[in-house]
Design an enzyme around this catalytic site. Structure first.
Site, PDB file in Angstrom:
ATOM      1  N   HIS A  11       0.807  -1.237   0.000  1.00  0.00           N
ATOM      2  CA  HIS A  11       0.000   0.000   0.000  1.00  0.00           C
ATOM      3  C   HIS A  11       0.833   1.277   0.000  1.00  0.00           C
ATOM      4  O   HIS A  11       0.318   2.346  -0.250  1.00  0.00           O
ATOM      5  CB  HIS A  11      -0.954   0.002   1.208  1.00  0.00           C
ATOM      6  CG  HIS A  11      -0.240   0.132   2.523  1.00  0.00           C
ATOM      7  ND1 HIS A  11       0.356  -0.942   3.141  1.00  0.00           N
ATOM      8  CD2 HIS A  11       0.001   1.203   3.320  1.00  0.00           C
ATOM      9  CE1 HIS A  11       0.925  -0.539   4.265  1.00  0.00           C
ATOM     10  NE2 HIS A  11       0.716   0.757   4.402  1.00  0.00           N
ATOM     11  N   MET A  14       3.859   3.315  -5.255  1.00  0.00           N
ATOM     12  CA  MET A  14       3.114   4.208  -6.159  1.00  0.00           C
ATOM     13  C   MET A  14       1.769   3.575  -6.550  1.00  0.00           C
ATOM     14  O   MET A  14       0.724   4.238  -6.482  1.00  0.00           O
ATOM     15  CB  MET A  14       3.946   4.490  -7.413  1.00  0.00           C
ATOM     16  CG  MET A  14       3.217   5.367  -8.404  1.00  0.00           C
ATOM     17  SD  MET A  14       4.212   5.858  -9.809  1.00  0.00           S
ATOM     18  CE  MET A  14       4.344   4.342 -10.727  1.00  0.00           C
ATOM     19  N   VAL A  15       1.786   2.294  -6.935  1.00  0.00           N
ATOM     20  CA  VAL A  15       0.546   1.639  -7.354  1.00  0.00           C
ATOM     21  C   VAL A  15      -0.348   1.385  -6.142  1.00  0.00           C
ATOM     22  O   VAL A  15      -1.551   1.664  -6.173  1.00  0.00           O
ATOM     23  CB  VAL A  15       0.848   0.315  -8.102  1.00  0.00           C
ATOM     24  CG1 VAL A  15      -0.427  -0.439  -8.398  1.00  0.00           C
ATOM     25  CG2 VAL A  15       1.609   0.605  -9.385  1.00  0.00           C
ATOM     26  N   GLY A  16       0.237   0.883  -5.066  1.00  0.00           N
ATOM     27  CA  GLY A  16      -0.555   0.568  -3.866  1.00  0.00           C
ATOM     28  C   GLY A  16      -1.232   1.803  -3.295  1.00  0.00           C
ATOM     29  O   GLY A  16      -2.389   1.744  -2.864  1.00  0.00           O
ATOM     30  N   SER A 106       3.403  -6.802 -15.446  1.00  0.00           N
ATOM     31  CA  SER A 106       4.118  -5.729 -16.146  1.00  0.00           C
ATOM     32  C   SER A 106       4.187  -6.097 -17.625  1.00  0.00           C
ATOM     33  O   SER A 106       4.228  -7.281 -17.971  1.00  0.00           O
ATOM     34  CB  SER A 106       5.533  -5.638 -15.583  1.00  0.00           C
ATOM     35  OG  SER A 106       6.367  -4.937 -16.476  1.00  0.00           O
ATOM     36  N   SER A 107       4.271  -5.085 -18.495  1.00  0.00           N
ATOM     37  CA  SER A 107       4.337  -5.382 -19.933  1.00  0.00           C
ATOM     38  C   SER A 107       5.662  -6.040 -20.316  1.00  0.00           C
ATOM     39  O   SER A 107       5.797  -6.552 -21.432  1.00  0.00           O
ATOM     40  CB  SER A 107       4.115  -4.111 -20.761  1.00  0.00           C
ATOM     41  OG  SER A 107       5.059  -3.130 -20.421  1.00  0.00           O
ATOM     42  N   CYS A 108       6.650  -6.058 -19.389  1.00  0.00           N
ATOM     43  CA  CYS A 108       7.920  -6.708 -19.734  1.00  0.00           C
ATOM     44  C   CYS A 108       7.828  -8.235 -19.693  1.00  0.00           C
ATOM     45  O   CYS A 108       8.796  -8.915 -19.990  1.00  0.00           O
ATOM     46  CB  CYS A 108       9.063  -6.199 -18.869  1.00  0.00           C
ATOM     47  SG  CYS A 108       8.942  -6.720 -17.173  1.00  0.00           S
ATOM     48  N   TYR A 135      13.035  -9.998 -13.539  1.00  0.00           N
ATOM     49  CA  TYR A 135      11.758  -9.446 -13.067  1.00  0.00           C
ATOM     50  C   TYR A 135      10.611 -10.053 -13.890  1.00  0.00           C
ATOM     51  O   TYR A 135       9.578 -10.443 -13.348  1.00  0.00           O
ATOM     52  CB  TYR A 135      11.815  -7.929 -13.234  1.00  0.00           C
ATOM     53  CG  TYR A 135      10.573  -7.178 -12.839  1.00  0.00           C
ATOM     54  CD1 TYR A 135      10.228  -7.009 -11.500  1.00  0.00           C
ATOM     55  CD2 TYR A 135       9.753  -6.601 -13.804  1.00  0.00           C
ATOM     56  CE1 TYR A 135       9.096  -6.294 -11.141  1.00  0.00           C
ATOM     57  CE2 TYR A 135       8.618  -5.883 -13.456  1.00  0.00           C
ATOM     58  CZ  TYR A 135       8.303  -5.737 -12.124  1.00  0.00           C
ATOM     59  OH  TYR A 135       7.174  -5.024 -11.774  1.00  0.00           O
ATOM     60  N   LYS A 139       7.339 -12.179 -12.693  1.00  0.00           N
ATOM     61  CA  LYS A 139       5.962 -11.733 -12.952  1.00  0.00           C
ATOM     62  C   LYS A 139       5.183 -12.799 -13.735  1.00  0.00           C
ATOM     63  O   LYS A 139       3.987 -12.991 -13.505  1.00  0.00           O
ATOM     64  CB  LYS A 139       5.971 -10.395 -13.710  1.00  0.00           C
ATOM     65  CG  LYS A 139       6.370  -9.216 -12.820  1.00  0.00           C
ATOM     66  CD  LYS A 139       5.299  -8.966 -11.782  1.00  0.00           C
ATOM     67  CE  LYS A 139       5.616  -7.834 -10.837  1.00  0.00           C
ATOM     68  NZ  LYS A 139       4.606  -7.691  -9.757  1.00  0.00           N
ATOM     69  N   ASN A 164       4.101   0.919 -18.848  1.00  0.00           N
ATOM     70  CA  ASN A 164       4.962   1.724 -17.966  1.00  0.00           C
ATOM     71  C   ASN A 164       4.097   2.744 -17.216  1.00  0.00           C
ATOM     72  O   ASN A 164       3.294   3.440 -17.841  1.00  0.00           O
ATOM     73  CB  ASN A 164       6.025   2.470 -18.781  1.00  0.00           C
ATOM     74  CG  ASN A 164       7.130   1.545 -19.268  1.00  0.00           C
ATOM     75  OD1 ASN A 164       6.867   0.414 -19.692  1.00  0.00           O
ATOM     76  ND2 ASN A 164       8.365   2.002 -19.220  1.00  0.00           N
ATOM     77  N   HIS A 178      12.373   4.809 -12.814  1.00  0.00           N
ATOM     78  CA  HIS A 178      12.035   4.672 -14.227  1.00  0.00           C
ATOM     79  C   HIS A 178      12.324   6.002 -14.930  1.00  0.00           C
ATOM     80  O   HIS A 178      12.607   7.017 -14.292  1.00  0.00           O
ATOM     81  CB  HIS A 178      10.561   4.284 -14.377  1.00  0.00           C
ATOM     82  CG  HIS A 178      10.288   2.899 -13.888  1.00  0.00           C
ATOM     83  ND1 HIS A 178       9.813   2.650 -12.618  1.00  0.00           N
ATOM     84  CD2 HIS A 178      10.435   1.695 -14.474  1.00  0.00           C
ATOM     85  CE1 HIS A 178       9.684   1.343 -12.467  1.00  0.00           C
ATOM     86  NE2 HIS A 178      10.052   0.737 -13.575  1.00  0.00           N
TER      87      HIS A 178
HETATM   88  O1  GFB Z   1      11.779   3.493 -17.542  1.00  0.00           O
HETATM   89  P1  GFB Z   1      12.918   2.594 -17.806  1.00  0.00           P
HETATM   90  O2  GFB Z   1      13.978   2.519 -16.772  1.00  0.00           O
HETATM   91  O3  GFB Z   1      12.358   1.154 -18.053  1.00  0.00           O
HETATM   92  O4  GFB Z   1      13.633   3.060 -19.160  1.00  0.00           O
HETATM   93  P2  GFB Z   1      12.061   0.089 -19.215  1.00  0.00           P
HETATM   94  C1  GFB Z   1      12.930   3.306 -20.335  1.00  0.00           C
HETATM   95  C2  GFB Z   1      13.866   3.872 -21.392  1.00  0.00           C
HETATM   96  O5  GFB Z   1      14.239   5.198 -21.005  1.00  0.00           O
HETATM   97  C3  GFB Z   1      15.154   3.100 -21.614  1.00  0.00           C
HETATM   98  C4  GFB Z   1      15.639   5.360 -21.145  1.00  0.00           C
HETATM   99  O6  GFB Z   1      15.453   3.079 -22.989  1.00  0.00           O
HETATM  100  C5  GFB Z   1      16.185   3.956 -20.858  1.00  0.00           C
HETATM  101  O7  GFB Z   1      17.511   3.807 -21.343  1.00  0.00           O
HETATM  102  N1  GFB Z   1      16.116   6.414 -20.235  1.00  0.00           N
HETATM  103  C6  GFB Z   1      16.597   7.627 -20.626  1.00  0.00           C
HETATM  104  C7  GFB Z   1      16.185   6.380 -18.900  1.00  0.00           C
HETATM  105  N2  GFB Z   1      17.021   8.334 -19.578  1.00  0.00           N
HETATM  106  C8  GFB Z   1      16.756   7.592 -18.476  1.00  0.00           C
HETATM  107  C9  GFB Z   1      16.956   7.825 -17.082  1.00  0.00           C
HETATM  108  O8  GFB Z   1      17.480   8.842 -16.632  1.00  0.00           O
HETATM  109  N3  GFB Z   1      16.534   6.832 -16.241  1.00  0.00           N
HETATM  110  C10 GFB Z   1      15.948   5.669 -16.702  1.00  0.00           C
HETATM  111  N4  GFB Z   1      15.545   4.744 -15.804  1.00  0.00           N
HETATM  112  N5  GFB Z   1      15.780   5.428 -18.022  1.00  0.00           N
HETATM  113  C11 GFB Z   1      11.576  -1.263 -17.073  1.00  0.00           C
HETATM  114  C12 GFB Z   1      11.889  -2.669 -16.681  1.00  0.00           C
HETATM  115  O9  GFB Z   1      11.998  -1.211 -18.380  1.00  0.00           O
HETATM  116  O10 GFB Z   1      10.202  -0.929 -17.107  1.00  0.00           O
HETATM  117  C13 GFB Z   1      11.002  -3.205 -15.651  1.00  0.00           C
HETATM  118  O11 GFB Z   1      13.256  -2.765 -16.387  1.00  0.00           O
HETATM  119  C14 GFB Z   1       9.554  -2.811 -15.818  1.00  0.00           C
HETATM  120  O12 GFB Z   1      11.134  -4.592 -15.633  1.00  0.00           O
HETATM  121  C15 GFB Z   1       9.395  -1.351 -16.100  1.00  0.00           C
HETATM  122  O13 GFB Z   1       8.931  -3.569 -16.844  1.00  0.00           O
HETATM  123  C16 GFB Z   1       7.967  -0.931 -16.377  1.00  0.00           C
HETATM  124  O14 GFB Z   1      10.747   0.371 -19.858  1.00  0.00           O
HETATM  125  O15 GFB Z   1      13.204  -0.078 -20.164  1.00  0.00           O
END
Ligand code: GFB
Length: 318
Positions: A11, A14-16, A106-108, A135, A139, A164, A178
């Site tokens: 809870h 963010m989602v909870g 998750s969509s992954c 992950y 899931k 996402n 993220h």
């Molecule tokens: O959101 P994100 O970390 O998750 O990254 P994924 C999405 C894209 O944004 C990638 C780019 O191509 C990253 O390289 N990106 C650009 C950045 N700048 C940044 C930054 O400053 N921080 C981050 N974090 N990314 C996750 C999965 O995948 O999504 C999980 O690892 C889960 O398992 C989640 O499914 C929803 O969409 O790539």
């Protein structure tokens, strides 16, 4: 409608927290188990708590989550914690005779090169994206646990797959967050410091589908009330944007006018993951918050909570 007692597992996340707001607005009673009371990775603790509390339903939002860097760097925690939490909650729900549960994936979970938009049936049809396969495997196991208890014991356990997510109570720690909250923070700090450039990871080319967490919460509660099938169900925004396009949109919302620098030593991850959400759309749910509105809302939340947020690695501006 009768007031239900619903356990929102996770809870505080963010989602909870979005699910809690949504249920409390409807007048349902939300049961909460703090980490100090129940470590969800501890089987006995979960089983005892569930037998003592016996909710009418469980919304399963508890998970070890993170962005691309965290997923790629801490594979052991991402697979172990999530598998443990899932086996403990789903098995103990059955043992405590809780007949309704909504598991969040998750969509992954879908193959890296699944045909787009991705239908539910694409699950287990090809190899996963390597940066988050740990992950994703956990899931997928969660979906299969729900299906197993449904098949063998007739339990009304279902799974919802969000795209996402972003929004209120997001994680702004740059090593674990993220992309969307990371960009809000980076652009904000650059603006305040008078920085000229902001680094965006990867090529900027990957496409992602972003849903505001309040839309997702309505979707999950909608499924609790209206969906009861073996097949998991997608819940997405229905549109996609490149990371470069997202960066420009966030920069505009924050008021950063400098340059974007793409750091191609950082991974892109999966090239594209737009889900086909026609199943849930046909049942009657739809997203209501546009990406622009959602980003403005997230930025307001960030500004209101900036001082209290864990920012372990200091400021983002060099
Ligand atoms: O959101 P994100 O970390 O998750 O990254 P994924 C999405 C894209 O944004 C990638 C780019 O191509 C990253 O390289 N990106 C650009 C950045 N700048 C940044 C930054 O400053 N921080 C981050 N974090 N990314 C996750 C999965 O995948 O999504 C999980 O690892 C889960 O398992 C989640 O499914 C929803 O969409 O790539």
């Amino acid at each position: 409608m009768t007031r239900r007692r619903i356990w929102v597992a996770g809870h505080k996340g963010m989602v909870g927290s979005a699910l809690t707001r949504c249920l409390e607005k409807r007048g349902d009673e939300v049961l909460k188990a703090d980490r100090s009371v129940v470590d969800l990775r501890n089987q006995i603790a979960v089983e005892v708590w569930l037998k003592q509390n016996r909710p009418d339903a469980i919304l399963f939002a508890a998970a070890k989550v993170g962005g691309i860097y965290a997923n790629d760097t801490f594979p052991a925690e991402f697979i172990y914690d999530n598998l443990a939490i899932e086996t403990n909650i789903i098995h103990s729900a059955h043992a405590a005779d809780v007949n309704r549960l909504v598991f969040l994936g998750s969509s992954c979970i879908y193959p890296k090169f699944a045909p787009q938009p991705i239908k539910e049936e694409s699950l287990l049809t090809g190899p996963l994206e390597p940066t988050n396969e740990w992950y994703a495997i956990a899931k997928i196991a969660g979906i299969k646990l729900c299906q197993a208890y449904r098949k063998q014991y007739g339990r009304r356990y279902i799974s919802v797959m969000p795209c996402n997510l972003y929004g209120t109570h997001d994680n702004f720690d740059l090593t674990t967050s993220h992309v969307l909250p990371a960009l809000i923070r980076k652009f904000h700090e650059a603006k305040i410091a008078g920085g000229k450039r902001v680094v965006v990871w990867g090529t900027g080319a990957p496409l992602r589908e972003f849903l505001h967490v309040d839309d997702l919460a309505r979707g999950v509660v909608f499924c609790l009330d209206n969906y009861d099938e073996y097949q998991h169900i997608n819940c997405g925004a229905g549109s996609e944007i490149s990371i470069a396009g997202l960066a420009r949109t966030v920069a505009r919302a924050v008021g950063f006018n400098g340059e974007l620098v793409f750091d191609t030593t950082k991974p892109d991850g999966t090239p594209r993951k737009l889900m086909d959400s026609s199943r849930i759309l046909e049942l009657g749910w739809k997203p209501e918050i546009s990406l622009e509105e959602g980003i403005a809302d997230s930025y307001r939340w960030f500004l209101a909570h900036e001082e209290d947020l864990p920012m372990r690695y200091g400021k983002s501006v060099a």
